[in-house]
Scaffold this active site. Structure first.
Site, PDB file in Angstrom:
ATOM      1  N   LYS A   1       6.339  -0.574   7.217  1.00 15.61           N
ATOM      2  CA  LYS A   1       6.114   0.822   6.731  1.00 15.61           C
ATOM      3  C   LYS A   1       7.318   1.799   6.731  1.00 15.61           C
ATOM      4  O   LYS A   1       8.032   1.928   7.978  1.00 15.61           O
ATOM      5  CB  LYS A   1       5.092   1.219   7.716  1.00 15.61           C
ATOM      6  CG  LYS A   1       4.358   2.462   7.448  1.00 15.61           C
ATOM      7  CD  LYS A   1       2.970   2.857   8.218  1.00 15.61           C
ATOM      8  CE  LYS A   1       2.317   4.351   7.784  1.00 15.61           C
ATOM      9  NZ  LYS A   1       1.103   4.383   8.547  1.00 15.61           N
TER      10      LYS A   1
ATOM     11  N   ASN B   1      -8.841   1.355   5.806  1.00 19.43           N
ATOM     12  CA  ASN B   1      -7.878   0.861   7.044  1.00 19.43           C
ATOM     13  C   ASN B   1      -8.305  -0.233   7.899  1.00 19.43           C
ATOM     14  O   ASN B   1      -7.697  -0.319   8.915  1.00 19.43           O
ATOM     15  CB  ASN B   1      -7.749   2.370   7.906  1.00 19.43           C
ATOM     16  CG  ASN B   1      -7.075   3.365   7.162  1.00 19.43           C
ATOM     17  OD1 ASN B   1      -6.378   3.129   6.347  1.00 19.43           O
ATOM     18  ND2 ASN B   1      -7.260   4.535   7.628  1.00 19.43           N
TER      19      ASN B   1
ATOM     20  N   ASP C   1      -9.468   8.023  11.653  1.00 21.98           N
ATOM     21  CA  ASP C   1      -9.206   7.683  10.468  1.00 21.98           C
ATOM     22  C   ASP C   1     -10.136   6.527   9.779  1.00 21.98           C
ATOM     23  O   ASP C   1      -9.611   5.610   9.113  1.00 21.98           O
ATOM     24  CB  ASP C   1      -7.911   7.720   9.817  1.00 21.98           C
ATOM     25  CG  ASP C   1      -8.011   8.365   8.373  1.00 21.98           C
ATOM     26  OD1 ASP C   1      -9.001   8.649   7.782  1.00 21.98           O
ATOM     27  OD2 ASP C   1      -6.877   7.946   7.515  1.00 21.98           O
TER      28      ASP C   1
ATOM     29  N   THR D   1     -10.812  11.438   6.450  1.00 19.46           N
ATOM     30  CA  THR D   1     -11.146  11.284   5.212  1.00 19.46           C
ATOM     31  C   THR D   1     -12.316  12.042   4.988  1.00 19.46           C
ATOM     32  O   THR D   1     -13.301  11.947   5.911  1.00 19.46           O
ATOM     33  CB  THR D   1     -10.963   9.690   5.103  1.00 19.46           C
ATOM     34  OG1 THR D   1      -9.753   9.345   5.422  1.00 19.46           O
ATOM     35  CG2 THR D   1     -11.363   9.571   3.580  1.00 19.46           C
TER      36      THR D   1
ATOM     37  N   LYS E   1     -12.393   4.087   8.271  1.00 20.79           N
ATOM     38  CA  LYS E   1     -12.808   3.867   6.789  1.00 20.79           C
ATOM     39  C   LYS E   1     -12.312   2.420   6.445  1.00 20.79           C
ATOM     40  O   LYS E   1     -11.550   1.653   6.628  1.00 20.79           O
ATOM     41  CB  LYS E   1     -12.050   4.915   5.647  1.00 20.79           C
ATOM     42  CG  LYS E   1     -10.640   5.080   5.610  1.00 20.79           C
ATOM     43  CD  LYS E   1     -10.385   5.838   4.629  1.00 20.79           C
ATOM     44  CE  LYS E   1      -8.736   6.034   4.992  1.00 20.79           C
ATOM     45  NZ  LYS E   1      -8.343   7.183   3.817  1.00 20.79           N
TER      46      LYS E   1
ATOM     47  N   ARG F   1       5.093   4.138   2.514  1.00 24.56           N
ATOM     48  CA  ARG F   1       4.934   3.090   1.597  1.00 24.56           C
ATOM     49  C   ARG F   1       5.028   1.790   2.464  1.00 24.56           C
ATOM     50  O   ARG F   1       5.765   1.670   3.319  1.00 24.56           O
ATOM     51  CB  ARG F   1       5.808   3.139   0.576  1.00 24.56           C
ATOM     52  CG  ARG F   1       5.871   1.884  -0.383  1.00 24.56           C
ATOM     53  CD  ARG F   1       6.878   2.055  -1.634  1.00 24.56           C
ATOM     54  NE  ARG F   1       6.329   2.915  -2.723  1.00 24.56           N
ATOM     55  CZ  ARG F   1       5.612   2.421  -3.824  1.00 24.56           C
ATOM     56  NH1 ARG F   1       5.821   1.270  -4.052  1.00 24.56           N
ATOM     57  NH2 ARG F   1       5.289   3.335  -4.860  1.00 24.56           N
ATOM     58  N   VAL F   2       4.107   0.969   2.279  1.00 22.24           N
ATOM     59  CA  VAL F   2       4.000  -0.495   3.136  1.00 22.24           C
ATOM     60  C   VAL F   2       4.573  -1.413   2.369  1.00 22.24           C
ATOM     61  O   VAL F   2       4.146  -1.650   1.227  1.00 22.24           O
ATOM     62  CB  VAL F   2       2.840  -0.716   3.702  1.00 22.24           C
ATOM     63  CG1 VAL F   2       2.748  -1.797   4.813  1.00 22.24           C
ATOM     64  CG2 VAL F   2       2.347   0.749   4.636  1.00 22.24           C
TER      65      VAL F   2
ATOM     66  N   GLY G   1       0.736  -1.155  -0.109  1.00 28.35           N
ATOM     67  CA  GLY G   1      -0.051   0.205   0.198  1.00 28.35           C
ATOM     68  C   GLY G   1       0.818   1.336  -0.159  1.00 28.35           C
ATOM     69  O   GLY G   1       1.958   1.084   0.284  1.00 28.35           O
ATOM     70  N   THR G   2       0.438   2.448  -0.672  1.00 30.47           N
ATOM     71  CA  THR G   2       1.028   3.513  -0.605  1.00 30.47           C
ATOM     72  C   THR G   2       0.266   4.739   0.039  1.00 30.47           C
ATOM     73  O   THR G   2      -1.073   4.675  -0.033  1.00 30.47           O
ATOM     74  CB  THR G   2       1.378   4.117  -1.791  1.00 30.47           C
ATOM     75  OG1 THR G   2       0.374   4.166  -2.562  1.00 30.47           O
ATOM     76  CG2 THR G   2       2.443   2.973  -2.569  1.00 30.47           C
ATOM     77  N   GLY G   3       0.610   5.605   0.674  1.00 28.20           N
ATOM     78  CA  GLY G   3       0.035   6.755   1.410  1.00 28.20           C
ATOM     79  C   GLY G   3       0.725   7.983   0.683  1.00 28.20           C
ATOM     80  O   GLY G   3       1.909   8.028  -0.273  1.00 28.20           O
ATOM     81  N   THR G   4       0.493   9.199   1.048  1.00 23.87           N
ATOM     82  CA  THR G   4       1.277  10.509   0.618  1.00 23.87           C
ATOM     83  C   THR G   4       2.377  10.604   1.203  1.00 23.87           C
ATOM     84  O   THR G   4       3.312  10.873   0.287  1.00 23.87           O
ATOM     85  CB  THR G   4       0.563  11.586   1.280  1.00 23.87           C
ATOM     86  OG1 THR G   4      -0.151  11.458   2.522  1.00 23.87           O
ATOM     87  CG2 THR G   4      -0.803  12.032   0.305  1.00 23.87           C
ATOM     88  N   PHE G   5       2.909  10.029   2.132  1.00 19.36           N
ATOM     89  CA  PHE G   5       4.478  10.054   2.715  1.00 19.36           C
ATOM     90  C   PHE G   5       4.854   8.579   3.096  1.00 19.36           C
ATOM     91  O   PHE G   5       5.834   8.770   3.745  1.00 19.36           O
ATOM     92  CB  PHE G   5       4.536  10.910   3.607  1.00 19.36           C
ATOM     93  CG  PHE G   5       3.555  10.953   4.873  1.00 19.36           C
ATOM     94  CD1 PHE G   5       2.530  11.767   4.950  1.00 19.36           C
ATOM     95  CD2 PHE G   5       4.228  10.322   5.996  1.00 19.36           C
ATOM     96  CE1 PHE G   5       1.781  11.507   6.234  1.00 19.36           C
ATOM     97  CE2 PHE G   5       3.332  10.324   7.281  1.00 19.36           C
ATOM     98  CZ  PHE G   5       2.172  10.791   7.056  1.00 19.36           C
TER      99      PHE G   5
ATOM    100  N   ASP H   1      -2.951   1.950  10.286  1.00 22.10           N
ATOM    101  CA  ASP H   1      -2.526   3.223  10.121  1.00 22.10           C
ATOM    102  C   ASP H   1      -3.192   4.128  11.209  1.00 22.10           C
ATOM    103  O   ASP H   1      -4.178   4.494  11.165  1.00 22.10           O
ATOM    104  CB  ASP H   1      -3.262   3.700   8.756  1.00 22.10           C
ATOM    105  CG  ASP H   1      -2.704   5.040   8.203  1.00 22.10           C
ATOM    106  OD1 ASP H   1      -1.876   5.835   9.286  1.00 22.10           O
ATOM    107  OD2 ASP H   1      -2.716   5.380   6.944  1.00 22.10           O
TER     108      ASP H   1
END
Lengths: 448, 417
Positions: free
Chosen positions: B113, B214, B209, B261, B211, B92-93, B86-90, B227
Site C-alpha cells: 500500500k 473492505n 469502515d 462510507t 463494507k 494505491r495498493v 485497488g485505489t483510494g483517494t490517497f 484498510d
C-alpha cells in the site's frame, strides 16, 4: 502424511500427458491441465447431483470439516459425505441470462481485463430518483449504483479540552428577530434538530453574515470543495445543476436551473459533515442579498467540545456514586453515553415518595431538595454533581423520599432498564465490592 | 513440527538482528545492504509458520510482535510492482514481488500500500494513517485481519507491506452474484463478529469502515479485513487494562471525527454525538442486509437523503427475496438508533451477538480456527494470480510534489513509518 493413491493417480496422468504432448512451456501446460481437470471434475459432479440451478451450485462450496451439523448449510458428517450431499452453501443468483459465469470456470465472475461494474456512486450527486424505490422486476431499487463506494472523512479534530488550546466558538451578534428566523429555518434540519439548547445557541451565534451585493454572484460552484453551509436572510438564489458533475465553461455551463431558494431556505449542508464536491451551483438572483454562513470546522468543534465536556462531566459524576464505584472506566463511559438530559423548572417534583423507582438522576446544574412525608423541612440538599434515586437500579422498592427542584435544574438520567441492558444486573456489579454498610448515610432515600 | 520450529527460530534470529539494532551508530553501506537482505528474508518467510493463535495470544506472541515493525533497510526498489489491486483517494495498493528474489522465493507475492505524503496532508489524514500503521502492527497475526508485515517510507511516500489476499473483494462476488443466501452471509458475518470482538473487546479499537469493499478473501475463501485507515484506538481495551492497576487510560471511550462510507454510517456519527465501537455493530447490520438483498437498506443518489433516512427511518425489508425472521431480527437489533439497545453494544457485547438465533448451531471455536470451509473458493491459478481483482487505470502524472516547506512542517509526523 503419505500421498493418497488418488493424488498419485493425478500426478501419474499428468506425467503421461506431458510425455505425450512434450510442451514448450511446461508450467503453463501444467496450469492449464489442472484447470481443465478441475473444470471437468466439477461439472461431472454438478450433473451428478440434483442441483436446482444448472449453471450455478454450491457444490464447490462444501461445508466444514468436523462432526457438528453445519450452520452454514448442509448436514453433518465428514467432508466427503458433505460434498455428496449436494448444494450446501450457495451463492444466490437471480438472473440466469446475465453474464455471471459458473464459479467452476477459472474466470468466475470476472471479465478478463476490464471492470464490469458501473460508475462509482457516492460523492455528492444531484439527488435524482426517489429514495428507495423498488423495481418490481428484480427487487433492486431503481437507479441503485452498483459501484464501489468511496469512504468519506472530515478533518480529524481533537476536543479542545483534551488539547489545551483555548478555542471558543466565534460569536456574531444578531437581533432577536434574526435569531428567531434562523432558529426556524434550521430547526427541521436533521443536522440541527437534535442539538441541545446550549449547542443550538452556540451554532446560531457562530453564523456569520455575508453580503452578496450584486446579482449573478456564485456563492457555491458545482464541483468545488464544500466548506460552508448557508441560510438565506434576504434576497433569492437560483440553483443550477450541470449533469457532468461540475460547472463547465461557456454558455450553458451552469447546467439546468433546478430550484430557487428564498429567505429562510438553506443550502450546502453536506459541507457541515465532510468535504465533498458541491452538487450544484448557487447564484444570487438579485442585488442586495444577505446570507448567514457557517463553516464545517466551527460547526463540528462546537458539537464536539460540548459533547466531550458533558461526557467528562457525567463520567466524573458517576465516579462519585458509591453504588457504581466498582464500574470500570469503560463501563462508566457506556453509562455516560446513555444518560439523557432533562430540564425541570423550579418547584417540580422529580421523584415522588412511594412511587416505584425506575431511574436514577445526576444533578447537572441547579439545586434540589429531598422531603419525607410528615416533615416540613428538607432532609437533604442537592447541588451540582449530586445524585439521587440510584437505589432504583438495585431494587424495586418504592422511593423513600421526594425530590423537588429548588431552582431550575438540569439532570442527567438513566432508567433501570437502560442500565441493565448496558451492564447487566446491578447485583452482579455490586458483588464486586461491598456496598451493604453505610447506605443509609449515603442516600436518605434508602428505606431499611 | 521440526520444520516449523526451525523456521521460526530462523525468523527470530533474523528479526532480532534486523530490528534490534538499538543505539548503534549509523551503519555502513555494507551493513545496510546486509540488513536489507535479512529483512527480505524475513518478509519472504513470515507466512511459513503462520497459523491462528488463540485471540488472547495474538498480540502477545513474540513472532507476531516482529510483524508490522518499521523497516530501516527496505525501499520500494526492493520490490517489483506487478499490477494495481485497488485505489483510494490517497493510496494505491500494488501486487508486488521481491526484486531479485532467492530461487525459492520467486513465487512470494505481497500487497504494497503506497500513500503519497502530499495527498495525506492535503486530505488531512495524517492522524489516520498513523493510526492505521500502529493498529495494524498491533493486530498482526489475527486470522481474519490483513497482516502488516513491515512499513517503510521514502521522500514522498509511505509504504505498508501487507500479505496478499488473492481472492479479491467480497464486494466483487456480491455484485456478481447479486446477493448471497443466508448460509453464505452467515459464514462471513460470523468471521466478522470474531474480528469485531477482538478489535473492540481486546484491543479497544473501533474499525469504522465496514463494507463489502473492505473484505477480501484469502486463498481458502476466509475473510481478511483490510484498510484500517479509519480504525481508532479508544480507551477501553483489555490490553490497556492489562498494563496494571496504576495504569491510567487517558483516552476517552468515544471519538468525534466523522468518517466511514455514507450508506454504512451510524446515526450517532451523522449527528456528531461522539461515537464508540458501537458504530461497527450498526455497520454489520447494514452489511448483512446488503449481503441478503444485494443493496444497503438506506440508499439514495443524494447522500443527504441517505443520512435523513438513517437517522429517522427503520430498516425496511423487501418482499423479495424472502429473509428469515432470525436474519431480520439480527439486522434490526444491530441497526438500532438507541445505542443503549443496540446488539453488540449492550451487556454481554460480542458474546451476546454469538448467541443470537441467526447464528444458531455455529461452533465459534471452529469459526476462529478456520475449520468451516469458505462458501466461495476463489479461482486462483498460481500464487500471484490477480484475476479476482478488477483492473484500475494508471496513476495520473503531474502529481503535486512534497516540497521542502511541507517536509519541514510534516516530516516528523511520518517518523513511525
Amino acid at each position: 502424511m503419505s500421498h493418497s493413491s488418488e493424488s498419485l493417480d493425478v500426478i501419474e496422468s499428468l506425467k503421461k500427458e506431458i510425455l505425450e504432448t512434450n510442451p514448450t512451456d511446461l508450467l503453463q501446460f501444467c496450469a492449464n491441465y489442472f484447470t481443465r481437470l478441475l473444470e471437468l471434475e466439477r461439472s461431472q459432479f454438478l450433473s451428478s447431483t440434483k442441483s436446482q440451478k444448472p449453471n450455478m451450485s454450491g457444490s464447490t462450496f462444501p461445508g466444514r470439516f468436523g462432526t457438528h451439523s453445519n450452520p452454514f448449510g448442509g448436514d453433518g458428517g465428514n467432508i466427503s459425505q458433505q460434498v455428496a450431499s449436494g448444494p450446501i452453501s450457495k451463492v444466490m443468483e437471480e438472473d440466469e441470462s446475465d453474464t455471471i459465469t459458473s464459479p467452476t470456470t477459472p474466470n468466475f465472475g470476472f471479465k478478463a481485463g476490464g471492470s464490469t461494474f458501473g460508475p462509482p456512486f457516492g460523492g455528492d450527486a444531484s439527488g435524482e430518483g426517489p429514495p428507495s424505490s423498488f423495481k418490481a422486476a428484480d427487487g433492486f431499487p431503481s437507479q441503485y449504483g452498483m459501484g464501489r463506494r468511496t469512504s468519506v472523512s472530515a478533518e480529524s479534530l481533537n476536543p479542545t479540552a483534551a488539547s489545551n488550546d483555548n478555542w471558543s466558538p466565534p460569536y456574531h451578534h444578531k437581533t432577536g428577530e434574526q435569531l428567531e428566523r434562523l432558529k426556524k429555518s434550521i430547526s427541521g434540519n436533521f443536522l440541527f434538530s437534535h442539538l441541545d439548547d446550549e449547542q443550538s445557541a452556540q451554532v446560531l451565534g457562530a453564523l456569520v453574515e455575508k453580503a452578496i451585493p450584486a446579482k449573478g454572484i456564485k456563492v457555491i460552484t458545482q464541483g468545488d470543495e464544500g466548506d460552508y453551509f448557508y441560510v438565506v436572510e434576504k434576497g433569492s438564489f437560483v440553483v443550477y445543476v450541470n449533469k457532468s458533475g461540475s460547472l463547465q465553461p461557456g454558455p450553458g455551463g451552469l447546467g439546468d436551473e433546478v430550484a430557487t431558494i428564498e429567505p429562510g431556505g438553506s443550502f450546502g449542508e453536506l459541507a457541515l459533515m465532510y468535504n465533498a464536491p458541491r452538487a450544484a451551483t448557487v447564484m444570487s438572483a438579485e442585488a442586495g442579498c444577505t446570507l448567514w454562513a457557517l463553516d464545517r470546522i466551527t460547526f463540528r468543534r462546537i458539537l464536539m467540545d460540548s459533547t466531550f465536556q458533558r461526557r467528562r462531566l457525567y463520567e466524573s459524576f458517576l465516579e462519585e456514586v458509591p453504588l457504581l464505584a466498582s464500574l470500570t472506566k469503560y463501563e462508566r463511559s457506556k453509562i455516560a453515553d446513555a444518560l439523557e438530559t432533562q430540564k425541570f423548572p423550579a418547584g417540580t417534583t422529580i421523584i415522588k415518595e412511594g412511587d416505584a423507582g425506575e431511574a436514577f438522576f445526576l444533578l447537572e446544574s441547579g439545586e434540589a431538595e429531598a422531603y419525607k412525608n410528615g416533615t416540613q423541612n428538607p432532609v437533604k440538599q442537592y447541588t451540582k454533581g449530586d445524585y439521587f434515586g440510584e437505589l432504583a437500579l438495585l431494587n424495586d422498592a418504592p422511593r423513600a423520599a421526594s425530590v423537588v427542584s429548588k431552582t431550575e435544574v438540569k439532570v442527567a438520567t438513566l432508567g433501570k432498564d437502560g442500565f441493565q441492558r448496558l451492564l447487566g444486573p446491578v447485583e452482579s456489579i455490586m458483588r464486586r465490592t461491598k456496598y451493604d454498610e453505610g447506605v443509609e448515610e449515603i442516600d436518605p432515600l434508602h428505606k431499611k | 513440527m521440526q520444520v516449523h520450529r526451525r523456521i521460526s527460530m530462523k525468523i527470530r534470529e533474523v528479526a532480532d538482528s534486523v530490528f534490534h539494532h538499538g543505539s548503534q551508530s549509523t551503519p555502513s553501506p555494507a551493513e545496510m545492504a546486509q540488513q536489507t537482505e535479512q529483512e527480505k528474508e524475513f518478509i519472504a518467510h513470515f507466512s511459513d509458520v503462520q497459523r491462528p493463535l488463540p485471540p488472547g495470544e495474538v498480540a502477545q506472541n513474540p513472532r507476531n510482535k516482529e510483524l508490522g515493525k518499521s523497516s530501516k533497510g527496505l525501499s520500494v526498489r526492493d520490490f517489483e510492482l506487478v499490477r494495481t489491486l485497488g485505489t483510494g483517494t490517497f493510496a494505491r495498493v500494488w501486487l508486488v514481488r521481491l526484486a531479485s528474489p532467492a530461487e525459492e522465493d520467486r513465487d512470494k507475492v505481497f500487497a504494497l500500500k503506497v500513500l503519497r505524503k502530499v495527498e495525506v496532508i492535503k486530505l488531512k489524514q495524517v492522524d489516520h494513517v498513523n493510526h492505521e500503521r500502529s493498529i495494524l502492527a498491533d493486530v498482526a497475526g489475527h486470522p481474519f485481519i490483513t497482516t502488516l508485515i513491515t512499513s517503510f517510507s521514502d521522500h514522498d511516500s509511505l509504504y505498508m507491506l501487507l500479505d496478499y489476499c488473492p481472492g479479491g473483494e467480497v464486494f466483487s462476488y456480491l455484485r456478481k452474484a447479486k446477493r448471497f443466501d443466508e448460509n453464505t452471509s452467515r459464514f462471513y458475518a460470523a468471521e466478522i463478529v470474531l474480528i469485531l470482538e477482538f478489535l473492540h473487546e481486546r484491543e479497544g479499537v473501533a474499525y469504522r469502515d465496514l463494507k463489502p469493499e473492505n473484505l477480501l478473501l484469502d486463498a481458502e475463501g476466509h475473510i481478511k479485513l483490510v484498510d484500517f485507515g479509519f480504525a481508532k484506538r479508544l480507551g477501553n481495551s483489555e490490553r490497556r487494562r492489562s498494563f496494571g492497576r496504576g495504569f491510567v487510560d487517558k483516552k476517552s471511550g468515544e471519538t468525534y471525527t466523522l468518517c466511514g462510507t455514507p450508506e454504512y454510517l451510524a446515526p450517532e456519527v451523522i449527528q456528531s454525538k461522539g461515537h464508540t465501537t458501537a458504530v461497527d455493530w450498526w455497520a454489520l447490520g447494514i452489511l448483512i442486509y446488503e449481503f441478503l438483498t444485494g443493496y444497503p437498506p438506506f440508499w439514495n443518489s443524494n447522500p443527504i437523503e441517505i443520512y435523513k433516512q438513517i437517522v429517522s427511518k427503520p430498516v425496511h425489508f423487501p418482499t423479495e427475496p424472502a429473509i428469515s425472521p432470525e436474519a431480520k431480527d439480527i439486522i434490526r437489533q444491530f441497526c438500532t438508533v438507541d445505542r443503549s439497545k443496540r446488539l453488540g453494544n449492550i451487556s454481554g457485547g460480542a458474546a451476546r451477538v454469538k448467541e443470537h438465533p441467526f447464528f444458531k448451531g455455529v461452533v465459534w471455536e471452529d469459526v476462529y480456527y478456520r475449520k468451516y470451509r469458505g462458501p466461495i473458493i476463489p479461482p486462483i491459478r498460481y500464487p500471484g494470480d490477480a484475476q479476482c481483482f478488477d483492473t484500475y487505470p494508471d496513476e495520473k502524472v503531474g502529481r503535486e510534489v512534497y516540497s521542502d516547506e511541507l517536509k519541514r512542517k510534516w516530516e516528523d509526523h511520518f517518523k513511525d513509518f
